[in-house]
Design an enzyme around this catalytic site. Structure first.
Site, mmCIF file in Angstrom:
data_model
loop_
_atom_site.group_PDB
_atom_site.id
_atom_site.type_symbol
_atom_site.label_atom_id
_atom_site.label_comp_id
_atom_site.label_asym_id
_atom_site.label_seq_id
_atom_site.Cartn_x
_atom_site.Cartn_y
_atom_site.Cartn_z
ATOM 1 N N ASP A 1 -1.499 -3.500 6.065
ATOM 2 C CA ASP A 1 -0.131 -3.192 6.506
ATOM 3 C C ASP A 1 0.025 -3.458 8.003
ATOM 4 O O ASP A 1 -0.921 -3.282 8.764
ATOM 5 C CB ASP A 1 0.162 -1.715 6.197
ATOM 6 C CG ASP A 1 1.648 -1.410 6.242
ATOM 7 O OD1 ASP A 1 2.458 -2.342 6.353
ATOM 8 O OD2 ASP A 1 1.993 -0.212 6.169
ATOM 9 N N HIS B 1 2.476 -12.575 9.143
ATOM 10 C CA HIS B 1 1.798 -12.761 7.854
ATOM 11 C C HIS B 1 0.722 -13.848 7.977
ATOM 12 O O HIS B 1 -0.359 -13.729 7.409
ATOM 13 C CB HIS B 1 2.804 -13.128 6.763
ATOM 14 C CG HIS B 1 3.753 -12.006 6.419
ATOM 15 N ND1 HIS B 1 3.327 -10.715 6.204
ATOM 16 C CD2 HIS B 1 5.106 -11.980 6.254
ATOM 17 C CE1 HIS B 1 4.367 -9.944 5.924
ATOM 18 N NE2 HIS B 1 5.463 -10.688 5.953
ATOM 19 N N GLU C 1 6.707 -4.196 -5.783
ATOM 20 C CA GLU C 1 7.914 -3.769 -5.060
ATOM 21 C C GLU C 1 8.272 -4.743 -3.926
ATOM 22 O O GLU C 1 9.372 -4.691 -3.384
ATOM 23 C CB GLU C 1 7.712 -2.358 -4.475
ATOM 24 C CG GLU C 1 7.702 -1.247 -5.527
ATOM 25 C CD GLU C 1 6.415 -1.185 -6.352
ATOM 26 O OE1 GLU C 1 5.331 -1.476 -5.796
ATOM 27 O OE2 GLU C 1 6.491 -0.867 -7.556
ATOM 28 N N ASN C 2 7.326 -5.623 -3.554
ATOM 29 C CA ASN C 2 7.604 -6.565 -2.453
ATOM 30 C C ASN C 2 8.696 -7.585 -2.792
ATOM 31 O O ASN C 2 9.230 -8.253 -1.902
ATOM 32 C CB ASN C 2 6.332 -7.311 -2.010
ATOM 33 C CG ASN C 2 5.388 -6.473 -1.177
ATOM 34 O OD1 ASN C 2 4.188 -6.703 -1.141
ATOM 35 N ND2 ASN C 2 5.912 -5.477 -0.459
HETATM 36 C C1 FPP Z 1 2.298 -5.695 5.094
HETATM 37 O O1 FPP Z 1 2.873 -5.991 6.329
HETATM 38 C C2 FPP Z 1 1.725 -6.860 4.495
HETATM 39 C C3 FPP Z 1 2.182 -7.469 3.375
HETATM 40 C C4 FPP Z 1 3.374 -7.037 2.627
HETATM 41 C C5 FPP Z 1 1.542 -8.643 2.828
HETATM 42 C C6 FPP Z 1 0.067 -8.758 3.071
HETATM 43 C C7 FPP Z 1 -0.209 -10.176 3.032
HETATM 44 C C8 FPP Z 1 -1.050 -10.850 3.836
HETATM 45 C C9 FPP Z 1 -1.956 -10.236 4.827
HETATM 46 C C10 FPP Z 1 -1.078 -12.312 3.754
HETATM 47 C C11 FPP Z 1 -1.353 -12.860 2.392
HETATM 48 C C12 FPP Z 1 -2.685 -12.500 1.859
HETATM 49 C C13 FPP Z 1 -3.568 -13.354 1.319
HETATM 50 C C14 FPP Z 1 -4.777 -12.825 0.624
HETATM 51 C C15 FPP Z 1 -3.393 -14.810 1.389
HETATM 52 P P1 FPP Z 1 4.390 -5.621 6.530
HETATM 53 O O2 FPP Z 1 5.161 -6.885 6.470
HETATM 54 O O3 FPP Z 1 4.814 -4.566 5.574
HETATM 55 O O4 FPP Z 1 4.343 -5.072 7.988
HETATM 56 P P2 FPP Z 1 5.325 -4.016 8.642
HETATM 57 O O5 FPP Z 1 5.183 -2.745 7.847
HETATM 58 O O6 FPP Z 1 4.791 -3.894 10.030
HETATM 59 O O7 FPP Z 1 6.692 -4.605 8.584
#
Ligand code: FPP
Length: 227
Positions: A16, A33, A63-64
């Site tokens: 996260d 990302h 949920e994403n």
């Molecule tokens: C949360 O950050 C992260 C995600 C929803 C996606 C996680 C994905 C990756 C690290 C990249 C893809 C993974 C692979 C294995 C290729 P957020 O966007 O919720 O951050 P925030 O809460 O600070 O907005």
């Protein structure tokens, strides 16, 4: 069961904070990302030396889909690129890819790429499980439905039908970015897992942070309800 403290065989991470990492730098979320994927790559390279057999990463939750369409598209494109660029290294390093969640509902080209990657890494000994279109409540409901079709619903019969059924028991669950919740990730599997919440934003999370979490894990005494 006697209390024990040992090394962690199975570690799961809620990655996260990509968005906040980007925001702090006045950069587009997509770049957060992208840097998140780089953090994944470094970690996957480092885990075998830490004695971890299985690393499970929450990459995309069921949920994403609620996120803006362009962000969902960015995440899917990162997934495509990641598989394409890192598959040869996985094969070379004995990484066995596993996918948990309802991943067959993703775009057909991603499903095809993943099927190919699963097949080509099947003989690896170091498991990287990626949770894609994953929701733990949905997983438990699916498992319970299958268990009911076959007979009795018990904790064991449900567990046998979870997406993680052939993975080692979950030892340690880590969430980055300071949020303290599970967000529908590995709810069943976390029953006796240790949990560590760190403030580090995911793109800044390094193998050193994981080693630190493992040291904290090793210092804990696990009782599994006994004493
Ligand atoms: C949360 O950050 C992260 C995600 C929803 C996606 C996680 C994905 C990756 C690290 C990249 C893809 C993974 C692979 C294995 C290729 P957020 O966007 O919720 O951050 P925030 O809460 O600070 O907005």
């Amino acid at each position: 069961m006697a209390s024990e403290s040992a090394s962690a065989r199975h570690v799961a991470i809620i990655m996260d904070g990509n968005g906040r990492w980007a925001k702090r730098r006045h950069l587009p979320r997509a770049l957060g990302h992208k840097r998140g994927v780089e953090a994944v790559r470094e970690l996957v390279r480092a885990v075998p030396a830490m004695g971890i057999e299985c690393l499970t990463l929450y990459a995309f939750s069921s949920e994403n889909w609620k996120r803006p369409e362009d962000e969902v598209g960015d995440l899917m494109n990162l997934m495509r690129k990641f598989i394409k660029s890192d598959l040869p290294e996985f094969i070379e390093n004995g990484v066995r890819l596993r996918i948990v969640g309802d991943w067959r509902a993703l775009d057909s080209d991603i499903v095809a790429m993943l099927e190919d990657a699963l097949e080509r890494t099947a003989n690896g000994t170091q498991t990287l499980a990626v949770a894609l279109n994953y929701g733990s409540q949905q997983e438990i409901a699916r498992a319970a439905t299958q268990a009911a079709h076959e007979g009795e619903i018990t904790p064991d019969t449900i567990a046998a039908h979870l997406d993680t059924a052939d993975l080692p028991p979950l030892d340690l669950l880590i969430r980055t970015s300071g949020e303290v919740r599970l967000s529908n990730f590995l709810l069943w599997q976390s029953a006796y897992a240790e949990m560590i919440f760190v403030d580090t934003l995911w793109p800044d999370f390094t193998p050193a942070h994981l080693r630190d979490a493992l040291a904290r894990f090793a210092a804990r005494e696990r009782r599994y309800g006994g004493r």
